[in-house]
Design a protein around this motif. Structure first.
Motif, PDB file in Angstrom:
ATOM      1  N   LYS A  17     -48.813 -11.988  47.745  1.00 28.38           N
ATOM      2  CA  LYS A  17     -48.514 -13.414  47.591  1.00 28.38           C
ATOM      3  C   LYS A  17     -49.188 -13.990  46.350  1.00 28.38           C
ATOM      4  O   LYS A  17     -48.563 -14.746  45.588  1.00 28.38           O
ATOM      5  N   ARG A  18     -50.436 -13.647  46.099  1.00 29.64           N
ATOM      6  CA  ARG A  18     -51.151 -14.168  44.928  1.00 29.64           C
ATOM      7  C   ARG A  18     -50.455 -13.741  43.639  1.00 29.64           C
ATOM      8  O   ARG A  18     -50.316 -14.536  42.697  1.00 29.64           O
ATOM      9  N   GLY A  19     -50.017 -12.481  43.588  1.00 26.89           N
ATOM     10  CA  GLY A  19     -49.305 -12.014  42.406  1.00 26.89           C
ATOM     11  C   GLY A  19     -47.982 -12.725  42.225  1.00 26.89           C
ATOM     12  O   GLY A  19     -47.597 -13.094  41.105  1.00 26.89           O
ATOM     13  N   ILE A  20     -47.259 -12.938  43.310  1.00 24.96           N
ATOM     14  CA  ILE A  20     -45.980 -13.637  43.248  1.00 24.96           C
ATOM     15  C   ILE A  20     -46.178 -15.051  42.710  1.00 24.96           C
ATOM     16  O   ILE A  20     -45.423 -15.521  41.845  1.00 24.96           O
ATOM     17  N   GLU A  21     -47.194 -15.743  43.194  1.00 22.46           N
ATOM     18  CA  GLU A  21     -47.420 -17.123  42.772  1.00 22.46           C
ATOM     19  C   GLU A  21     -47.801 -17.216  41.302  1.00 22.46           C
ATOM     20  O   GLU A  21     -47.436 -18.190  40.619  1.00 22.46           O
ATOM     21  N   ARG A  22     -48.489 -16.208  40.782  1.00 21.48           N
ATOM     22  CA  ARG A  22     -48.802 -16.204  39.342  1.00 21.48           C
ATOM     23  C   ARG A  22     -47.518 -16.114  38.521  1.00 21.48           C
ATOM     24  O   ARG A  22     -47.341 -16.853  37.539  1.00 21.48           O
ATOM     25  N   HIS A  23     -46.635 -15.225  38.909  1.00 19.47           N
ATOM     26  CA  HIS A  23     -45.381 -15.088  38.169  1.00 19.47           C
ATOM     27  C   HIS A  23     -44.481 -16.300  38.375  1.00 19.47           C
ATOM     28  O   HIS A  23     -43.777 -16.725  37.449  1.00 19.47           O
TER      29      HIS A  23
ATOM     30  N   GLY B 181     -48.260 -30.343  40.896  1.00 23.14           N
ATOM     31  CA  GLY B 181     -48.087 -29.320  41.921  1.00 23.14           C
ATOM     32  C   GLY B 181     -47.902 -27.936  41.316  1.00 23.14           C
ATOM     33  O   GLY B 181     -47.992 -27.752  40.097  1.00 23.14           O
ATOM     34  N   LYS B 182     -47.601 -26.980  42.158  1.00 24.27           N
ATOM     35  CA  LYS B 182     -47.375 -25.611  41.710  1.00 24.27           C
ATOM     36  C   LYS B 182     -46.513 -24.893  42.738  1.00 24.27           C
ATOM     37  O   LYS B 182     -46.468 -25.285  43.918  1.00 24.27           O
ATOM     38  N   PRO B 183     -45.816 -23.812  42.333  1.00 21.18           N
ATOM     39  CA  PRO B 183     -45.037 -23.044  43.312  1.00 21.18           C
ATOM     40  C   PRO B 183     -45.959 -22.336  44.305  1.00 21.18           C
ATOM     41  O   PRO B 183     -46.901 -21.651  43.916  1.00 21.18           O
ATOM     42  N   VAL B 184     -45.663 -22.517  45.572  1.00 18.34           N
ATOM     43  CA  VAL B 184     -46.454 -21.929  46.656  1.00 18.34           C
ATOM     44  C   VAL B 184     -45.529 -21.099  47.545  1.00 18.34           C
ATOM     45  O   VAL B 184     -44.494 -21.588  48.003  1.00 18.34           O
ATOM     46  N   CYS B 185     -45.899 -19.855  47.765  1.00 17.55           N
ATOM     47  CA  CYS B 185     -45.115 -18.963  48.625  1.00 17.55           C
ATOM     48  C   CYS B 185     -45.399 -19.316  50.084  1.00 17.55           C
ATOM     49  O   CYS B 185     -46.500 -19.079  50.580  1.00 17.55           O
TER      50      CYS B 185
ATOM     51  N   ARG C 145     -37.591 -11.456  35.758  1.00 21.98           N
ATOM     52  CA  ARG C 145     -37.790 -10.076  36.225  1.00 21.98           C
ATOM     53  C   ARG C 145     -38.985  -9.459  35.515  1.00 21.98           C
ATOM     54  O   ARG C 145     -39.153  -9.606  34.297  1.00 21.98           O
ATOM     55  N   THR C 146     -39.806  -8.766  36.285  1.00 24.93           N
ATOM     56  CA  THR C 146     -40.928  -8.037  35.716  1.00 24.93           C
ATOM     57  C   THR C 146     -41.160  -6.791  36.562  1.00 24.93           C
ATOM     58  O   THR C 146     -40.609  -6.651  37.652  1.00 24.93           O
TER      59      THR C 146
ATOM     60  N   ALA D  47     -45.441 -19.346  38.702  1.00 21.23           N
ATOM     61  CA  ALA D  47     -45.946 -20.413  37.834  1.00 21.23           C
ATOM     62  C   ALA D  47     -45.426 -20.232  36.403  1.00 21.23           C
ATOM     63  O   ALA D  47     -45.054 -21.209  35.733  1.00 21.23           O
ATOM     64  N   ARG D  48     -45.367 -18.990  35.938  1.00 17.85           N
ATOM     65  CA  ARG D  48     -44.827 -18.724  34.601  1.00 17.85           C
ATOM     66  C   ARG D  48     -43.336 -19.068  34.541  1.00 17.85           C
ATOM     67  O   ARG D  48     -42.851 -19.645  33.560  1.00 17.85           O
ATOM     68  N   PHE D  49     -42.619 -18.706  35.597  1.00 20.82           N
ATOM     69  CA  PHE D  49     -41.184 -18.986  35.643  1.00 20.82           C
ATOM     70  C   PHE D  49     -40.933 -20.497  35.647  1.00 20.82           C
ATOM     71  O   PHE D  49     -40.025 -20.993  34.978  1.00 20.82           O
ATOM     72  N   ALA D  50     -41.748 -21.230  36.400  1.00 18.17           N
ATOM     73  CA  ALA D  50     -41.595 -22.688  36.460  1.00 18.17           C
ATOM     74  C   ALA D  50     -41.756 -23.312  35.076  1.00 18.17           C
ATOM     75  O   ALA D  50     -41.060 -24.278  34.736  1.00 18.17           O
ATOM     76  N   LYS D  51     -42.649 -22.764  34.259  1.00 18.34           N
ATOM     77  CA  LYS D  51     -42.813 -23.262  32.888  1.00 18.34           C
ATOM     78  C   LYS D  51     -41.545 -23.020  32.077  1.00 18.34           C
ATOM     79  O   LYS D  51     -41.118 -23.886  31.297  1.00 18.34           O
ATOM     80  N   GLU D  52     -40.949 -21.843  32.233  1.00 16.48           N
ATOM     81  CA  GLU D  52     -39.723 -21.530  31.501  1.00 16.48           C
ATOM     82  C   GLU D  52     -38.565 -22.423  31.945  1.00 16.48           C
ATOM     83  O   GLU D  52     -37.640 -22.688  31.178  1.00 16.48           O
ATOM     84  N   LEU D  53     -38.617 -22.888  33.181  1.00 18.93           N
ATOM     85  CA  LEU D  53     -37.580 -23.782  33.701  1.00 18.93           C
ATOM     86  C   LEU D  53     -37.821 -25.240  33.310  1.00 18.93           C
ATOM     87  O   LEU D  53     -36.995 -26.107  33.591  1.00 18.93           O
ATOM     88  N   HIS D  54     -38.995 -25.499  32.686  1.00 20.49           N
ATOM     89  CA  HIS D  54     -39.361 -26.845  32.225  1.00 20.49           C
ATOM     90  C   HIS D  54     -39.380 -27.848  33.380  1.00 20.49           C
ATOM     91  O   HIS D  54     -38.981 -29.009  33.233  1.00 20.49           O
ATOM     92  N   TRP D  55     -39.874 -27.410  34.514  1.00 24.20           N
ATOM     93  CA  TRP D  55     -40.000 -28.305  35.662  1.00 24.20           C
ATOM     94  C   TRP D  55     -41.169 -29.263  35.475  1.00 24.20           C
ATOM     95  O   TRP D  55     -42.245 -28.874  34.993  1.00 24.20           O
ATOM     96  N   ASP D  56     -40.996 -30.496  35.853  1.00 23.39           N
ATOM     97  CA  ASP D  56     -42.080 -31.474  35.916  1.00 23.39           C
ATOM     98  C   ASP D  56     -42.653 -31.414  37.329  1.00 23.39           C
ATOM     99  O   ASP D  56     -42.119 -32.037  38.259  1.00 23.39           O
ATOM    100  N   LEU D  57     -43.710 -30.674  37.500  1.00 24.92           N
ATOM    101  CA  LEU D  57     -44.262 -30.430  38.833  1.00 24.92           C
ATOM    102  C   LEU D  57     -45.226 -31.528  39.281  1.00 24.92           C
ATOM    103  O   LEU D  57     -45.709 -31.490  40.405  1.00 24.92           O
ATOM    104  N   ARG D  58     -45.543 -32.474  38.393  1.00 22.35           N
ATOM    105  CA  ARG D  58     -46.387 -33.623  38.742  1.00 22.35           C
ATOM    106  C   ARG D  58     -47.691 -33.188  39.427  1.00 22.35           C
ATOM    107  O   ARG D  58     -48.092 -33.740  40.461  1.00 22.35           O
TER     108      ARG D  58
END
Length: 209
Positions: free
Chosen positions: A78-84, A99-103, A19-20, A86-97
């Motif tokens: 959308k650009r702002g959502i994708e920035r956040h 890739g990145k989260p895309v809306c 949440r932000t 990406a930060r959330f994905a790091k906190e989840l410790h995902w191995d994105l190989r």
């Protein structure tokens, strides 16, 4: 006689919610509100979808879920959502190989007094979320449900003063400019809007691209 070992309780399998609040979102929210109300008035296919599915108020989910491709305003969001995300994905410790989260889908919701959204999950996505454009006092929170709920069987109910991380249902009360992200399998709902004004939000899903 052996000395008793001390007990240790460890928290496992946490469910994370991001949440932000977007600073200086006044102009953005004004423009998004006008765009959402225009869609609610002019999107005939969307209104038909809402009527067919018994949906309170208006959503473009069933008609125009590709808003960033149609409008620079939603593309900016959308650009702002994708920035956040990406930060959330790091906190989840995902191995994105690589890739990145895309809306990949985004839609608006105009929830009037008396409207609600029943409990649901978002399929075919890894992250989901909502950005709040207007949130009148009394319009209600978003409520998340413990994903283990259906497996608890004979578990006793929680006490009234249970700490937040151990509750079965957890509420988040948004303010305009709030952005909330969660993993798409997390069940959630929006209780009855008791405000006299409409609550306007933009919901979205993300995949790994």
């Amino acid at each position: 006689m052996p000395k008793p070992s001390s007990a240790h309780i460890e928290a496992l399998f946490p469910t994370l919610v991001y949440r932000t609040v977007i600073e200086g979102a006044g102009r953005l929210n004004h423009d998004l509100e006008q765009a959402a109300l225009a869609l609610a008035e002019n999107d005939t296919a969307g209104r038909r979808w809402c009527e067919k599915h018994g949906y309170s108020g208006y959503t473009s989910y069933g008609s125009l879920a590709d808003l960033p491709d149609r409008s620079p305003l939603f593309a900016r969001l959308k650009r702002g959502i994708e920035r956040h995300a990406a930060r959330f994905a790091k906190e989840l410790h995902w191995d994105l190989r690589g890739g990145k989260p895309v809306c990949d889908t985004m839609w608006v919701n105009v929830l009037p007094e008396g409207g609600s959204h029943s409990s649901h999950i978002h399929t075919n996505a890894v992250l989901s979320g909502t950005y709040y454009v207007t949130s009148p006092e009394g319009s209600g929170p978003i409520v998340f449900e413990d994903p283990r709920h259906g497996l608890m069987m004979a578990a006793p109910p929680r006490k009234a003063q249970t700490p937040r991380p151990l509750r079965t249902y957890v509420s988040e009360t948004p303010v305009p400019g709030s952005l909330i992200l969660w993993e798409s399998w997390l069940r959630h709902e929006v209780p009855l809007n008791r405000a006299r004004a409409e609550r306007i939000s933009v919901s979205f899903n993300l995949v790994i691209g």
